[in-house]
Design a protein around this motif. Structure first.
Motif, PDB file in Angstrom:
ATOM      1  N   ALA A   1     108.545   3.222  33.240  1.00 35.48           N
ATOM      2  CA  ALA A   1     107.332   3.986  32.986  1.00 35.48           C
ATOM      3  C   ALA A   1     107.102   4.989  34.099  1.00 35.48           C
ATOM      4  CB  ALA A   1     106.124   3.052  32.886  1.00 35.48           C
ATOM      5  N   GLY A   2     106.845   6.237  33.719  1.00 35.39           N
ATOM      6  CA  GLY A   2     106.582   7.278  34.699  1.00 35.39           C
ATOM      7  C   GLY A   2     105.259   7.962  34.432  1.00 35.39           C
ATOM      8  N   VAL A   3     104.714   8.560  35.471  1.00 36.37           N
ATOM      9  CA  VAL A   3     103.496   9.357  35.328  1.00 36.37           C
ATOM     10  C   VAL A   3     103.774  10.740  35.876  1.00 36.37           C
ATOM     11  CG1 VAL A   3     102.550   8.475  37.507  1.00 36.37           C
ATOM     12  CG2 VAL A   3     101.027   9.533  35.837  1.00 36.37           C
ATOM     13  N   ALA A   4     103.412  11.769  35.112  1.00 36.47           N
ATOM     14  CA  ALA A   4     103.635  13.154  35.510  1.00 36.47           C
ATOM     15  C   ALA A   4     102.355  13.727  36.104  1.00 36.47           C
ATOM     16  CB  ALA A   4     104.087  13.978  34.311  1.00 36.47           C
TER      17      ALA A   4
ATOM     18  N   VAL B   1     106.689  15.017  39.680  1.00 37.73           N
ATOM     19  CA  VAL B   1     105.920  16.095  40.290  1.00 37.73           C
ATOM     20  C   VAL B   1     106.261  17.388  39.561  1.00 37.73           C
ATOM     21  CG1 VAL B   1     105.464  17.420  42.385  1.00 37.73           C
ATOM     22  CG2 VAL B   1     105.850  14.949  42.527  1.00 37.73           C
ATOM     23  N   MET B   2     105.305  17.904  38.796  1.00 35.92           N
ATOM     24  CA  MET B   2     105.520  19.174  38.106  1.00 35.92           C
ATOM     25  C   MET B   2     105.421  20.298  39.127  1.00 35.92           C
ATOM     26  SD  MET B   2     106.154  18.305  35.028  1.00 35.92           S
ATOM     27  CE  MET B   2     106.292  20.015  34.453  1.00 35.92           C
ATOM     28  N   THR B   3     106.508  21.029  39.298  1.00 38.65           N
ATOM     29  CA  THR B   3     106.543  22.104  40.277  1.00 38.65           C
ATOM     30  C   THR B   3     106.252  23.468  39.645  1.00 38.65           C
ATOM     31  OG1 THR B   3     108.951  22.132  40.023  1.00 38.65           O
ATOM     32  CG2 THR B   3     108.048  20.864  41.856  1.00 38.65           C
ATOM     33  N   VAL B   4     105.985  23.435  38.339  1.00 37.30           N
ATOM     34  CA  VAL B   4     105.441  24.567  37.590  1.00 37.30           C
ATOM     35  C   VAL B   4     104.389  23.981  36.657  1.00 37.30           C
ATOM     36  CG1 VAL B   4     107.643  25.827  37.646  1.00 37.30           C
ATOM     37  CG2 VAL B   4     107.084  24.399  35.662  1.00 37.30           C
ATOM     38  N   ASN B   5     103.590  24.825  36.059  1.00 40.83           N
ATOM     39  CA  ASN B   5     102.651  24.319  35.059  1.00 40.83           C
ATOM     40  C   ASN B   5     103.422  23.998  33.781  1.00 40.83           C
ATOM     41  OD1 ASN B   5      99.886  24.444  36.230  1.00 40.83           O
ATOM     42  ND2 ASN B   5     100.476  26.574  36.576  1.00 40.83           N
ATOM     43  N   PRO B   6     103.195  22.825  33.205  1.00 36.18           N
ATOM     44  CA  PRO B   6     104.017  22.378  32.080  1.00 36.18           C
ATOM     45  C   PRO B   6     103.849  23.235  30.829  1.00 36.18           C
ATOM     46  CG  PRO B   6     102.124  20.935  32.357  1.00 36.18           C
ATOM     47  CD  PRO B   6     102.135  21.857  33.534  1.00 36.18           C
ATOM     48  N   GLY B   7     104.942  23.338  30.070  1.00 35.16           N
ATOM     49  CA  GLY B   7     104.858  24.012  28.789  1.00 35.16           C
ATOM     50  C   GLY B   7     106.006  24.952  28.471  1.00 35.16           C
ATOM     51  N   PHE B   8     106.536  25.647  29.485  1.00 37.79           N
ATOM     52  CA  PHE B   8     107.569  26.633  29.222  1.00 37.79           C
ATOM     53  C   PHE B   8     108.627  26.625  30.317  1.00 37.79           C
ATOM     54  CE2 PHE B   8     103.767  28.137  27.081  1.00 37.79           C
ATOM     55  CZ  PHE B   8     104.247  28.514  25.838  1.00 37.79           C
ATOM     56  N   ALA B   9     109.870  26.870  29.930  1.00 36.19           N
ATOM     57  CA  ALA B   9     110.955  27.020  30.906  1.00 36.19           C
ATOM     58  C   ALA B   9     110.891  28.403  31.533  1.00 36.19           C
ATOM     59  CB  ALA B   9     112.301  26.812  30.210  1.00 36.19           C
ATOM     60  N   GLY B  10     111.541  28.549  32.702  1.00 39.79           N
ATOM     61  CA  GLY B  10     111.668  29.855  33.322  1.00 39.79           C
ATOM     62  C   GLY B  10     110.532  30.281  34.222  1.00 39.79           C
TER      63      GLY B  10
ATOM     64  N   VAL C   1     111.355  15.667  40.276  1.00 36.86           N
ATOM     65  CA  VAL C   1     110.800  17.016  40.328  1.00 36.86           C
ATOM     66  C   VAL C   1     111.254  17.788  39.096  1.00 36.86           C
ATOM     67  CG1 VAL C   1     110.427  17.224  42.800  1.00 36.86           C
ATOM     68  CG2 VAL C   1     112.706  17.647  41.896  1.00 36.86           C
ATOM     69  N   ASP C   2     110.322  18.575  38.537  1.00 39.38           N
ATOM     70  CA  ASP C   2     110.562  19.219  37.251  1.00 39.38           C
ATOM     71  C   ASP C   2     109.933  20.611  37.261  1.00 39.38           C
ATOM     72  OD1 ASP C   2     110.899  19.944  34.627  1.00 39.38           O
ATOM     73  OD2 ASP C   2     109.767  18.291  33.769  1.00 39.38           O
ATOM     74  N   GLY C   3     110.792  21.637  37.190  1.00 38.95           N
ATOM     75  CA  GLY C   3     110.290  23.000  37.098  1.00 38.95           C
ATOM     76  C   GLY C   3     110.959  23.948  38.069  1.00 38.95           C
ATOM     77  N   ASN C   4     111.863  24.808  37.564  1.00 38.52           N
ATOM     78  CA  ASN C   4     112.587  25.783  38.378  1.00 38.52           C
ATOM     79  C   ASN C   4     113.307  25.114  39.544  1.00 38.52           C
ATOM     80  OD1 ASN C   4     113.626  28.189  39.322  1.00 38.52           O
ATOM     81  ND2 ASN C   4     111.665  29.008  40.031  1.00 38.52           N
ATOM     82  N   ILE C   5     114.060  24.061  39.214  1.00 41.92           N
ATOM     83  CA  ILE C   5     114.834  23.340  40.217  1.00 41.92           C
ATOM     84  C   ILE C   5     116.246  23.923  40.252  1.00 41.92           C
ATOM     85  CG2 ILE C   5     115.677  21.094  40.963  1.00 41.92           C
ATOM     86  CD1 ILE C   5     112.615  21.430  41.046  1.00 41.92           C
ATOM     87  N   GLY C   6     116.583  24.567  41.377  1.00 39.54           N
ATOM     88  CA  GLY C   6     117.887  25.206  41.511  1.00 39.54           C
ATOM     89  C   GLY C   6     118.232  25.418  42.965  1.00 39.54           C
ATOM     90  N   ALA C   7     119.164  26.335  43.221  1.00 34.39           N
ATOM     91  CA  ALA C   7     119.681  26.534  44.577  1.00 34.39           C
ATOM     92  C   ALA C   7     118.590  26.882  45.582  1.00 34.39           C
ATOM     93  CB  ALA C   7     120.744  27.629  44.556  1.00 34.39           C
ATOM     94  N   GLU C   8     117.589  27.637  45.153  1.00 33.85           N
ATOM     95  CA  GLU C   8     116.545  28.061  46.082  1.00 33.85           C
ATOM     96  C   GLU C   8     115.525  26.966  46.363  1.00 33.85           C
ATOM     97  OE1 GLU C   8     114.745  31.654  44.730  1.00 33.85           O
ATOM     98  OE2 GLU C   8     116.589  32.836  44.856  1.00 33.85           O
ATOM     99  N   THR C   9     115.382  26.018  45.465  1.00 32.19           N
ATOM    100  CA  THR C   9     114.303  25.026  45.594  1.00 32.19           C
ATOM    101  C   THR C   9     114.786  23.603  45.867  1.00 32.19           C
ATOM    102  OG1 THR C   9     114.275  24.759  43.174  1.00 32.19           O
ATOM    103  CG2 THR C   9     112.753  26.367  44.126  1.00 32.19           C
ATOM    104  N   ILE C  10     116.021  23.299  45.539  1.00 34.26           N
ATOM    105  CA  ILE C  10     116.543  21.948  45.761  1.00 34.26           C
ATOM    106  C   ILE C  10     116.474  21.536  47.233  1.00 34.26           C
ATOM    107  CG2 ILE C  10     118.688  20.590  45.796  1.00 34.26           C
ATOM    108  CD1 ILE C  10     119.263  21.713  42.984  1.00 34.26           C
TER     109      ILE C  10
ATOM    110  N   VAL D   1     115.236  17.371  37.584  1.00 31.60           N
ATOM    111  CA  VAL D   1     115.352  17.881  36.226  1.00 31.60           C
ATOM    112  C   VAL D   1     115.892  19.305  36.306  1.00 31.60           C
ATOM    113  CG1 VAL D   1     114.112  18.494  34.119  1.00 31.60           C
ATOM    114  CG2 VAL D   1     113.470  16.432  35.400  1.00 31.60           C
ATOM    115  N   LEU D   2     117.028  19.551  35.655  1.00 29.57           N
ATOM    116  CA  LEU D   2     117.758  20.805  35.820  1.00 29.57           C
ATOM    117  C   LEU D   2     117.786  21.602  34.522  1.00 29.57           C
ATOM    118  CD1 LEU D   2     120.757  19.261  37.794  1.00 29.57           C
ATOM    119  CD2 LEU D   2     118.699  20.337  38.747  1.00 29.57           C
TER     120      LEU D   2
END
Length: 224
Positions: free
Chosen positions: A110-113, A135-144, A173-182, A194-195
């Motif tokens: 069980a997880g909590v966002a 931890v939502m690192t962007v506001n949920p709803g849309f990619a990018g 962590v979920d939201g724009n997770i890539g080379a700049e933020t990892i 989450v990638l």
């Protein structure tokens, strides 16, 4: 130990089996599946039939992220479809503790966002029934969307709270997770990544190569 989970919302839905086979070869740790109802967030995405179809293609754990109102009404539906982990939002239900208990009593994690503007204080009362925190690192709803820099401090604060509590709760962590933020997420204590389009689902390489390139960021550790 970090875990990598491609967000299947960003995959090629027409060629999902092909993409899953490629990601299996890359040995990803879990698959993240976003469920949106057009109410809790202003978008619609995937559903239980999609979860069931993916379950038929892999034994890799399926992490189902419910961005829906009254998630307690649909827990059984998604477990029957094949979810191995389910996360819900604190704002989406009137009784978060009950929902998390319901999920855990079914034998899955069980997880909590936590949305970007939501304080971590409410977690003090549910750590005992929580297996992971998203931890939502962007506001949920849309990619990018762009990563919100203040979330680095939030990850760090959460890591300190979990360490003090003394339970093996993972931070996702979920939201724009890539080379700049990892690097910042890693150095502040995140465990699960989450990638999406910023990492795995880039068009400049194959999925396998994108996963391999992402792993290199972690292999460098705190030097990144």
């Amino acid at each position: 130990m970090y875990k990598l989970g491609p967000s299947l919302m960003c995959a090629d839905l027409v060629n999902m089996e092909r993409d899953i086979r490629a990601l299996e070869e890359a040995k990803v740790d879990f698959y993240h599946i976003d469920i949106m109802d057009g109410k809790f967030v202003p978008n619609f995405t995937l559903g239980p039939d999609f979860v069931s179809a993916v379950k038929g293609l892999t034994s890799t754990p399926l992490d189902v992220h419910l961005m829906i109102e009254e998630p307690e009404r649909y827990i059984d539906l998604f477990i029957e479809a094949g979810a191995d982990m389910i996360s819900v939002h604190q704002e989406s239900t009137k009784n978060l503790q009950r929902v998390l208990n319901l999920i855990r009593n079914k034998g899955i994690k069980a997880g909590v966002a936590v949305n970007p503007a939501t304080s971590l204080e409410f977690l003090d009362y549910i750590y005992d029934v929580t297996d992971y925190v998203v931890v939502m690192t962007v506001n949920p709803g849309f990619a990018g969307q762009k990563f919100i820099p203040s979330m680095y401090d939030k990850i760090k604060e959460l890591k300190e709270k979990i360490t003090a509590y003394g339970r093996p709760i993972e931070i996702q962590v979920d939201g724009n997770i890539g080379a700049e933020t990892i690097p910042g997420c890693l150095n502040n204590g995140a465990d699960m990544y989450v990638l999406g389009t910023s990492a795995v689902f880039r068009s400049d390489n194959t999925l396998q190569q994108n996963v391999a390139n992402t792993r290199k960021l972690f292999d460098k550790g705190a030097e990144v």
